[in-house]
Design an enzyme around this catalytic site. Structure first.
Site, PDB file in Angstrom:
ATOM      1  CG  HIS A  50      75.646  41.502  14.379  1.00  0.00           C
ATOM      2  ND1 HIS A  50      75.124  42.498  15.178  1.00  0.00           N
ATOM      3  CD2 HIS A  50      76.025  42.108  13.223  1.00  0.00           C
ATOM      4  CE1 HIS A  50      75.180  43.658  14.537  1.00  0.00           C
ATOM      5  NE2 HIS A  50      75.715  43.448  13.347  1.00  0.00           N
ATOM      6  CG  ASP A  66      76.097  42.611  18.943  1.00  0.00           C
ATOM      7  OD1 ASP A  66      76.053  41.905  17.912  1.00  0.00           O
ATOM      8  OD2 ASP A  66      77.055  43.365  19.195  1.00  0.00           O
ATOM      9  CG  ASP A 100      74.441  47.246  12.031  1.00  0.00           C
ATOM     10  OD1 ASP A 100      74.635  46.020  11.991  1.00  0.00           O
ATOM     11  OD2 ASP A 100      75.353  48.078  12.248  1.00  0.00           O
ATOM     12  CD  GLU A 125      79.434  42.967  13.772  1.00  0.00           C
ATOM     13  OE1 GLU A 125      80.103  43.196  12.746  1.00  0.00           O
ATOM     14  OE2 GLU A 125      78.771  43.857  14.357  1.00  0.00           O
ATOM     15  CD  GLU A 126      77.255  46.763  15.759  1.00  0.00           C
ATOM     16  OE1 GLU A 126      78.342  47.301  15.457  1.00  0.00           O
ATOM     17  OE2 GLU A 126      76.272  46.779  15.012  1.00  0.00           O
ATOM     18  CG  ASP A 131      76.651  43.340   9.725  1.00  0.00           C
ATOM     19  OD1 ASP A 131      75.965  44.369   9.826  1.00  0.00           O
ATOM     20  OD2 ASP A 131      77.577  43.071  10.503  1.00  0.00           O
ATOM     21  CG  HIS A 138      76.659  51.994  14.398  1.00  0.00           C
ATOM     22  ND1 HIS A 138      77.993  51.625  14.447  1.00  0.00           N
ATOM     23  CD2 HIS A 138      75.965  50.844  14.172  1.00  0.00           C
ATOM     24  CE1 HIS A 138      78.084  50.313  14.256  1.00  0.00           C
ATOM     25  NE2 HIS A 138      76.854  49.824  14.090  1.00  0.00           N
TER      26      HIS A 138
END
Length: 356
Positions: free
Chosen positions: A63, A65, A93, A126-127, A151, A332
């Site tokens: 992904h 984003d 990520d 995706e997030e 991922d 994150h």
């Protein structure tokens, strides 16, 4: 040819929080075209790349984003580790995966390596709950036998054998406002109702297959007024759909009971966002991944996860898709990092999978 590390660092320098992937998608489209692919988009902004080869058709997915915390990331390379200056997340990520896919495609072109038919899929948002993947156009993935979603955290070599179903619950409690000093007994506190509901719910780790959480609780107002409105967002996940149903129904019932006890009301919106899947050891996607890891001497492991990814949607669409670890840790957070050694192992693994 640009090194894998240089590619990764250049991607990290591009801000691409969810719903702001336009600039990085143009960069990636240019890279795909340079590697000899032809490209396409769908209405969600998902980017597709196609490279004709021989035999099977394999999907490679990541992904575009990042979480908002990765905005403005400034990478620092020290002692073989790539991290940030500590003020942002890194965005490994999932930019480590994007970089590895670009590296593999460039290597195939530069060395004229034989390969199967390849479909590349870079998704948006995706997030935010797999929003881009949920809008994939099936006809753009015609003929894909199986795929790999890069991922997951941990050292390269992990095959994620299953992932959970996921439910989201939004609840809005409605009470009655009153002055908290003069006449509190005439009010109905939305905060009190919501707090009692939360206290009555089983939350966090329910069992080895199931989790639940309250992620947001918003009840703005003055301190001297009985609060008349509170908005909450919950989630529940499980590798067992019956357990998920039981957990979600329990949470909804506690919301209703708390409102009823106090004479208030609650609006409940329940949404099933994605479906559980599991891979069997003898499936082609599992055997291919294990063979690639063994050939490269990578530490092959298998385990399920309670995290979701684009693979949930792809598997639901009928494309057997395996989630693979890509070497980052602490995603994150401002502590996110990836060892250069793991990034290079990832590049080698993606190249192997793309040329088997």
């Amino acid at each position: 040819m640009q090194t894998l590390v240089d590619t990764f660092l250049s991607l990290v320098a591009f801000d691409s929080p969810s719903f702001e992937e336009q600039k990085i998608s143009l960069l990636l489209e240019h890279a795909l075209l340079e590697a000899g692919l032809y490209t396409d988009y769908d209405e969600a902004g998902n980017l597709y790349g196609y490279l004709n080869g021989e035999g099977s058709t394999i999907l490679l997915n990541a992904h575009m984003d990042t979480v908002e915390l990765a905005r403005g990331a400034k990478a620092v390379v020290e002692d073989g580790i790539i991290r940030t200056d500590g003020t942002t997340a890194l965005g490994a990520d999932d930019k480590a995966a994007v970089a590895a896919i670009l590296f593999a495609l460039r290597t195939i072109k530069e060395n004229r390596l034989a390969h199967p038919n390849l479909v590349i899929l870079f998704t948006t948002a995706e997030e935010q709950g797999l929003i881009g993947a949920k809008q994939l156009e099936v006809d753009k993935l015609q003929g894909v036998q199986y795929g790999f979603t890069f991922d997951a955290s941990q050292k390269v070599g992990l095959a994620v054998t299953g992932a959970p179903s996921y439910d989201k619950i939004e609840a809005v409690f409605h009470g009655k406002g009153a002055h908290a000093g003069f006449k509190p007994e005439s009010g109905i506190s939305a905060i009190q109702m919501a707090s009692e509901a939360i206290s009555a719910m089983p939350l966090l780790r329910i069992d080895h297959e199931t989790t639940a959480n309250v992620g947001s609780f918003i009840a703005p107002g003055a301190k001297n007024i009985v609060c008349d409105k509170a908005r909450l967002v919950f989630e529940a996940r499980s590798l067992d759909n019956e357990k998920l149903k039981k957990q979600t129904e329990r949470m909804k019932q506690e919301l209703l009971d708390a409102a009823r006890r106090h004479g208030g009301s609650v609006e409940i919106h329940h949404e099933h966002l994605y479906e559980v899947y599991r891979h069997q050891q003898d499936s082609p996607v599992m055997k291919t991944f294990k063979h690639a890891c063994t050939k490269l001497g990578l530490p092959y492991r298998e385990e399920p996860t309670l995290g979701g990814s684009d693979a949930n949607i792809l598997n639901e669409m009928g494309i057997p898709t395996l989630v693979c670890s890509i070497g980052y840790e602490e995603a994150h957070t401002t502590n996110e990092y990836i060892p250069i050694e793991e990034l290079e192992r990832l590049g080698s693994l993606v190249l192997e999978l793309a040329t088997l």
